[in-house]
Design a protein around this motif. Structure first.
Motif, PDB file in Angstrom:
ATOM      1  N   LEU A 135       0.800  -1.217   0.000  1.00 50.73           N
ATOM      2  CA  LEU A 135       0.000   0.000   0.000  1.00 50.73           C
ATOM      3  C   LEU A 135       0.837   1.274   0.000  1.00 50.73           C
ATOM      4  O   LEU A 135       0.285   2.367   0.095  1.00 50.73           O
ATOM      5  N   GLU A 136       2.151   1.148  -0.111  1.00 50.57           N
ATOM      6  CA  GLU A 136       3.006   2.325  -0.234  1.00 50.57           C
ATOM      7  C   GLU A 136       3.540   2.389  -1.654  1.00 50.57           C
ATOM      8  O   GLU A 136       3.994   1.374  -2.201  1.00 50.57           O
ATOM      9  N   VAL A 156      -5.139   3.268   2.937  1.00 46.62           N
ATOM     10  CA  VAL A 156      -5.391   2.079   3.766  1.00 46.62           C
ATOM     11  C   VAL A 156      -6.891   1.901   3.985  1.00 46.62           C
ATOM     12  O   VAL A 156      -7.436   0.796   3.817  1.00 46.62           O
ATOM     13  N   ALA A 157      -7.572   2.980   4.358  1.00 50.70           N
ATOM     14  CA  ALA A 157      -9.010   2.887   4.636  1.00 50.70           C
ATOM     15  C   ALA A 157      -9.812   2.578   3.376  1.00 50.70           C
ATOM     16  O   ALA A 157     -10.697   1.713   3.392  1.00 50.70           O
ATOM     17  N   ASP A 181       4.011  -0.634   8.469  1.00 51.89           N
ATOM     18  CA  ASP A 181       5.426  -0.623   8.846  1.00 51.89           C
ATOM     19  C   ASP A 181       5.783   0.550   9.748  1.00 51.89           C
ATOM     20  O   ASP A 181       6.940   0.966   9.800  1.00 51.89           O
ATOM     21  N   TYR A 182       4.791   1.072  10.475  1.00 56.08           N
ATOM     22  CA  TYR A 182       5.076   2.150  11.422  1.00 56.08           C
ATOM     23  C   TYR A 182       4.475   1.797  12.786  1.00 56.08           C
ATOM     24  O   TYR A 182       3.578   0.948  12.880  1.00 56.08           O
ATOM     25  N   PRO A 183       4.963   2.449  13.846  1.00 51.84           N
ATOM     26  CA  PRO A 183       4.504   2.107  15.198  1.00 51.84           C
ATOM     27  C   PRO A 183       3.031   2.471  15.409  1.00 51.84           C
ATOM     28  O   PRO A 183       2.462   3.291  14.685  1.00 51.84           O
ATOM     29  N   THR A 206       3.924  -2.281   4.629  1.00 54.03           N
ATOM     30  CA  THR A 206       2.555  -1.793   4.680  1.00 54.03           C
ATOM     31  C   THR A 206       1.792  -2.435   3.534  1.00 54.03           C
ATOM     32  O   THR A 206       2.112  -2.192   2.363  1.00 54.03           O
ATOM     33  N   ALA A 207       0.837  -3.283   3.873  1.00 58.49           N
ATOM     34  CA  ALA A 207       0.162  -4.066   2.843  1.00 58.49           C
ATOM     35  C   ALA A 207      -1.187  -4.545   3.348  1.00 58.49           C
ATOM     36  O   ALA A 207      -1.493  -4.498   4.542  1.00 58.49           O
TER      37      ALA A 207
END
Length: 354
Positions: A135-136, A156-157, A181-183, A206-207
């Motif tokens: 997704l990036e 993402v949404a 891939d982020y906190p 991020t997927a």
């Protein structure tokens, strides 16, 4: 791309953003300040704005709504009508695969900058036979941090909504999973509202992912006629969109979006609403041919699956239309200059499957 070029239809995403932003507390005057957009433009025909104007609009929204996770909120609330004709395909697509292909191909109507995104394959199949879609996109690097985060959360949404609405409900496994891939952010509660089974923070990528049959298997056969009509309209709109791409690129997109081992010139020409001879002639004018493009797309898909997925070489060969693994190995060596073993070793998948 020229970021000052007016290529984004005002009546699509920009008005959708304005609708959501005003719903969450921003005044119209504050949103439009410094954007070069005025209310008088809302009802005008074919008004387009630039990427810099859209970014200014989003920045104003972030500043004046003052809501953490505004990208998620916007992605969850944006009506499908703000995608234009493409949005209406959501409720008529025969499968999630076809809906995803349509969004990938025709996204550039609403956001021409993503012509760069559709130029190469991204989706792959993992070792659990799940379809994984990153997704990036590299195009996101053009944004500043606030707008980039808004764009990512918005995507993402929206993607979670598409996968939930268009996936096969009769599949054995209907769970949709999102990895980020982020906190975990302070507004983590908003992520719990996404229409998916799980959201995992601090992941490697991020997927979004789901079972192969959930994505691929058709389940709405009676809507196919409406689907085809909408896709024809999308194709017409793409032909009219001010996207700086060649005819060769358009054919390549269509081959990739509708790729199967038996795809041929007639099918692609029909999808692009033109006679096969015209398609052949226009490709020749750009010094290429359908056969060359088909082979190129086939090898790009094979290379991407070999690099990213845990499918065996035999399975990849079957997906892209080679009779056996040996044929694919020979073709890959000739096309790329590399062996399949070398490709897999470089990307850390050599030990997953033979």
């Amino acid at each position: 791309m020229d970021f000052n070029a007016r290529v984004i239809p005002l009546h699509l995403h920009p008005l959708g953003f304005i609708e959501v932003f005003t719903r969450h507390g921003a005044s119209l005057n504050d949103l439009l300040r410094g954007t070069g957009i005025s209310p008088a433009m809302f009802d005008m025909q074919d008004i387009r704005i630039s990427y810099l104007q859209q970014q200014a609009l989003v920045r104003n929204g972030i500043q004046h709504c003052r809501k953490p996770g505004l990208g998620l909120i916007t992605g969850m609330e944006l009506d499908w009508s703000f995608w234009g004709t493409l949005g209406y395909t959501i409720h008529s697509s025969p499968s999630l695969k076809e809906a995803g292909e349509a969004f990938r191909r025709y996204l550039v109507i609403a956001q021409p900058y993503y012509a760069l995104m559709v130029s190469r394959p991204t989706t792959y199949i993992d070792c659990n036979r799940r379809v994984v879609d990153p997704l990036e996109y590299s195009a996101d690097e053009a944004y500043d941090e606030d707008v980039r985060q808004f764009t990512l959360e918005f995507r993402v949404a929206m993607t979670a909504r598409v996968w939930t609405l268009c996936g096969n409900p009769e599949a054995r496994d209907t769970d949709v999973h999102v990895t980020l891939d982020y906190p975990e952010p302070a507004h983590v509660d908003l992520y719990s509202e996404l229409p998916c089974k799980s959201v995992t923070f601090g992941a490697d990528k991020t997927a979004i992912s789901a079972d192969y049959s959930y994505v691929i298997k058709p389940f709405r056969p009676y809507r196919r006629r409406a689907w085809r009509k909408l896709i024809q309209q999308c194709e017409q709109e793409l032909n009219q969109a001010p996207v700086d791409i060649t005819f060769t690129d358009r054919v390549r997109w269509h081959i990739r979006a509708h790729f199967n081992p038996n795809i041929d010139l007639e099918q692609v020409a029909q999808g692009m609403q033109m006679p096969p001879r015209s398609l052949t002639r226009r490709l020749a004018a750009e010094k290429t041919s359908f056969r060359k493009l088909l082979h190129s797309v086939r090898m790009e898909i094979a290379t991407h699956q070999l690099r990213s997925s845990a499918l065996s070489v035999d399975e990849v060969a079957e997906i892209v239309g080679f009779s056996c693994a040996s044929s694919l190995r020979r073709a890959m060596k000739k096309w790329s200059g590399n062996t399949i073993s070398h490709i897999r070793e470089r990307h850390g998948v050599e030990g997953l499957m033979p």
